[in-house]
Design a protein around this motif. Structure first.
Motif, mmCIF file in Angstrom:
data_model
loop_
_atom_site.group_PDB
_atom_site.id
_atom_site.type_symbol
_atom_site.label_atom_id
_atom_site.label_comp_id
_atom_site.label_asym_id
_atom_site.label_seq_id
_atom_site.Cartn_x
_atom_site.Cartn_y
_atom_site.Cartn_z
ATOM 1 N N GLY A 121 40.452 -16.840 37.017
ATOM 2 C CA GLY A 121 41.598 -17.633 36.604
ATOM 3 C C GLY A 121 41.456 -19.090 36.958
ATOM 4 O O GLY A 121 42.037 -19.954 36.298
ATOM 5 N N ILE A 122 40.697 -19.401 38.010
ATOM 6 C CA ILE A 122 40.552 -20.798 38.409
ATOM 7 C C ILE A 122 39.834 -21.596 37.327
ATOM 8 O O ILE A 122 40.143 -22.758 37.084
ATOM 9 C CB ILE A 122 39.806 -20.920 39.765
ATOM 10 C CG1 ILE A 122 39.888 -22.350 40.269
ATOM 11 C CG2 ILE A 122 38.363 -20.454 39.646
ATOM 12 C CD1 ILE A 122 39.384 -22.510 41.687
ATOM 13 N N GLY A 123 38.888 -20.956 36.629
ATOM 14 C CA GLY A 123 38.198 -21.625 35.527
ATOM 15 C C GLY A 123 39.134 -21.943 34.385
ATOM 16 O O GLY A 123 39.066 -23.015 33.787
ATOM 17 N N VAL A 124 40.021 -21.017 34.093
ATOM 18 C CA VAL A 124 41.006 -21.238 33.033
ATOM 19 C C VAL A 124 41.962 -22.364 33.433
ATOM 20 O O VAL A 124 42.316 -23.225 32.613
ATOM 21 C CB VAL A 124 41.804 -19.944 32.742
ATOM 22 C CG1 VAL A 124 42.858 -20.202 31.670
ATOM 23 C CG2 VAL A 124 40.866 -18.823 32.318
ATOM 24 N N ALA A 125 42.374 -22.377 34.701
ATOM 25 C CA ALA A 125 43.281 -23.417 35.189
ATOM 26 C C ALA A 125 42.633 -24.788 35.070
ATOM 27 O O ALA A 125 43.263 -25.758 34.622
ATOM 28 C CB ALA A 125 43.672 -23.142 36.639
ATOM 29 N N ILE A 126 41.369 -24.888 35.486
ATOM 30 C CA ILE A 126 40.656 -26.163 35.397
ATOM 31 C C ILE A 126 40.516 -26.601 33.941
ATOM 32 O O ILE A 126 40.792 -27.755 33.587
ATOM 33 C CB ILE A 126 39.271 -26.057 36.064
ATOM 34 C CG1 ILE A 126 39.425 -25.832 37.567
ATOM 35 C CG2 ILE A 126 38.449 -27.317 35.793
ATOM 36 C CD1 ILE A 126 38.122 -25.556 38.281
ATOM 37 N N MET A 127 40.097 -25.666 33.084
ATOM 38 C CA MET A 127 39.900 -25.988 31.673
ATOM 39 C C MET A 127 41.189 -26.492 31.031
ATOM 40 O O MET A 127 41.214 -27.527 30.360
ATOM 41 C CB MET A 127 39.402 -24.756 30.922
ATOM 42 C CG MET A 127 39.356 -24.920 29.395
ATOM 43 S SD MET A 127 38.166 -26.154 28.842
ATOM 44 C CE MET A 127 36.652 -25.206 28.961
ATOM 45 N N GLU A 183 47.880 -23.849 45.474
ATOM 46 C CA GLU A 183 47.313 -22.511 45.694
ATOM 47 C C GLU A 183 46.643 -21.981 44.432
ATOM 48 O O GLU A 183 45.570 -21.378 44.493
ATOM 49 C CB GLU A 183 48.410 -21.555 46.154
ATOM 50 C CG GLU A 183 48.867 -21.781 47.589
ATOM 51 C CD GLU A 183 50.060 -20.916 47.953
ATOM 52 O OE1 GLU A 183 50.532 -20.165 47.063
ATOM 53 O OE2 GLU A 183 50.520 -20.989 49.109
ATOM 54 N N HIS A 184 47.269 -22.182 43.292
ATOM 55 C CA HIS A 184 46.689 -21.694 42.036
ATOM 56 C C HIS A 184 45.499 -22.536 41.587
ATOM 57 O O HIS A 184 44.675 -22.063 40.796
ATOM 58 C CB HIS A 184 47.756 -21.659 40.941
ATOM 59 C CG HIS A 184 48.644 -20.459 41.002
ATOM 60 N ND1 HIS A 184 48.512 -19.379 40.150
ATOM 61 C CD2 HIS A 184 49.653 -20.141 41.836
ATOM 62 C CE1 HIS A 184 49.420 -18.458 40.447
ATOM 63 N NE2 HIS A 184 50.134 -18.902 41.472
ATOM 64 N N ALA A 185 45.443 -23.779 42.067
ATOM 65 C CA ALA A 185 44.301 -24.621 41.712
ATOM 66 C C ALA A 185 43.054 -24.224 42.487
ATOM 67 O O ALA A 185 41.931 -24.338 41.983
ATOM 68 C CB ALA A 185 44.634 -26.088 41.989
ATOM 69 N N PHE A 186 43.227 -23.729 43.731
ATOM 70 C CA PHE A 186 42.088 -23.375 44.578
ATOM 71 C C PHE A 186 42.141 -21.942 45.103
ATOM 72 O O PHE A 186 41.303 -21.557 45.917
ATOM 73 C CB PHE A 186 42.025 -24.312 45.800
ATOM 74 C CG PHE A 186 41.830 -25.747 45.445
ATOM 75 C CD1 PHE A 186 40.570 -26.231 45.127
ATOM 76 C CD2 PHE A 186 42.909 -26.628 45.422
ATOM 77 C CE1 PHE A 186 40.382 -27.567 44.803
ATOM 78 C CE2 PHE A 186 42.736 -27.963 45.098
ATOM 79 C CZ PHE A 186 41.466 -28.437 44.781
#
Length: 475
Positions: A254-260, A242-245
């Motif tokens: 926040g999704i950009g920060v998670a990916i980075m 869920e937090h990834a997408f």
């Protein structure tokens, strides 16, 4: 002037740009190699486990498993404990998902660079050595570029990263056990000296003992915690996805920060494409280059999917990742304490000791083989050994931020050079893989000959390789 230039290169804004460039290149290369090898990391995954326990063909060199432990010793370090916690603390649970994705993609890159290291390795007495600097010279004729890469790797791994590892051990033991940092530094010097002055055979004896023990112990503790919280595991997996997408994260940025954070942790933990692991891959005595390529591809899976995930599960099941704690070690210790109580700091301190010290040994070897590429005179090697011991002690008693900033810069430059080169040489690795696949499908134990690839030069270790009768036996 130097300080101003360095500050510009590693300053926050430019460091961010460098990171994006590096991540983009690593992702593009990983995707390209995945497609061109027809998803080698998936279709030959079972084969990797068979090859890792395969015996070497003669007394020369080291076994595939020993070469795997050298690379694992360097890969599995404090980043697997503190770095994962930092990624989750900043990027949230979704960072774990992207960490997994980059590891799967990176397995193909690891296969390519390690296979090339095997193709272009050289004989060194009763052992072998090789790596990016070697295939830059032997395959492309770029010795000067090889020297530049060798210098970058030696400084980055042999000196700076080893100072980082000893600093982490020192901080941990001082905080938990109250041991003075200078005493920790002296202890690390003695332990390191005993190993590095014993040559590659002593290094592999140490790594083949430390790596399985430390990994097994850490995984058992993580599994124990998971079993204790088994009813929460489905919710944890859903939390990661869920937090990834998640829409909420996407709207809030926040999704950009998670990916980075996930991508950075995956890349810098498993080292796929950085050009460090091929130095260990080249030491193995195997009958076909693709064998060690597959073994080192499994190393990426082991480092990120297994060890990093163990830390991630401990933290997420502890429920403290939203506490605002930005220190990775403290977050991991606090999460561990939720599960096992007051002895958590002691467990983490011991785990860090094993992880970080094994990295010191593995990092040392990477530098040694590149020093020998630059100049085979033993005086250079002895000077390097003394400098490594000095940096281990320095790291234990000091903390200089610019040193770690330089490490990021040097590692980024290494990765860019290596990725461009392996993309240029990718065709060779693809042909080697095709030859391996054809022989396996025919029921043979694959044996490589340089003549298999028309026009292949610089692969003298594979010239006039006769097929043994036992190689024709169906496995």
């Amino acid at each position: 002037m130097f300080e101003n230039a360095l500050n510009w290169l590693v300053g926050p804004a430019n460091s961010f740009i460098w990171t994006y460039i590096l991540i983009g290149l690593l992702l593009a290369a990983g995707a390209y190699f995945t497609i061109r090898t027809k998803f080698v990391q998936v279709r030959l995954f079972r084969e990797m486990f068979r090859l890792i326990v395969e015996k070497k063909d003669s007394n020369d060199g080291v076994s595939p498993f020993q070469a795997f432990t050298i690379s694992a010793a360097s890969r599995v370090g404090t980043g697997n404990v503190a770095g994962v916690a930092l990624a989750i603390g900043i990027g949230g649970p979704g960072a774990v998902f992207w960490m997994w994705i980059i590891a799967i993609i990176g397995m193909a890159t690891a296969f390519i660079e390690s296979t090339l290291a095997q193709v272009y390795k050289v004989k060194d007495g009763e052992t072998f050595r090789g790596g990016p600097a070697y295939y830059m010279q032997k395959a492309l004729g770029y010795r000067k570029l090889g020297i530049v890469f060798a210098v970058l790797l030696t400084i980055c791994f042999g000196f700076i990263f080893n100072a980082v590892q000893s600093n982490t051990i020192s901080q941990s033991f001082t905080d938990v056990f109250g041991i003075p940092d200078w005493a920790v530094g002296i202890g690390l010097i003695v332990l390191t000296a005993v190993i590095v002055f014993g040559g590659v055979q002593r290094i592999v004896k140490v790594t083949q003992t430390i790596v399985p023990v430390m990994a097994t112990f850490y995984i058992i503790v993580a599994l124990f915690i998971v079993i204790m919280n088994i009813t929460q595991v489905p919710a944890m997996i859903m939390l990661i996805i869920e937090h990834a997408f998640g829409i909420k994260e996407m709207v809030g940025g926040g999704i950009g920060v998670a990916i980075m954070q996930g991508v950075r942790r995956g890349l810098f933990s498993n080292e796929a494409g950085m050009g460090s692991v091929p130095n260990a891959a080249a030491t193995a005595n195997v009958s076909h280059p693709a064998k060690q390529g597959l073994v080192q591809s499994l190393g990426v899976f082991f480092d990120t999917i297994v060890i990093c995930s163990a830390t991630a599960f401990i933290i997420l099941l502890g429920g403290l990742y939203e506490s605002g704690e930005t220190n990775g070690i403290l977050l991991t210790q606090a999460s561990m304490a939720v599960h096992v109580g007051a002895w958590a700091p002691y467990f983490i301190a011991v785990a860090i000791m094993f992880f970080a010290f094994s990295s010191i040994v593995g990092n040392y070897y990477y530098g040694e083989t590149n020093i020998e590429f630059i100049n085979a005179n033993k005086g250079w090697k002895y000077a390097y050994q003394i400098l490594v011991l000095g940096m281990v002690f320095f790291g234990a008693i000091a903390k200089v931020q610019v040193v770690w900033d330089m490490a990021d810069l040097f590692m980024g430059l290494m990765a860019i050079i290596n990725l461009v080169v392996i993309i240029l040489l990718g065709k060779v690795a693809f042909q080697v893989l095709d030859d391996f696949t054809v022989q396996r499908k025919a029921g043979k134990n694959p044996v490589f000959k340089a003549s298999t690839i028309p026009g292949l030069k610089g692969a003298e270790c594979w010239e006039e390789t006769a097929e043994k009768p036992e190689d024709r036996v169906r496995l």
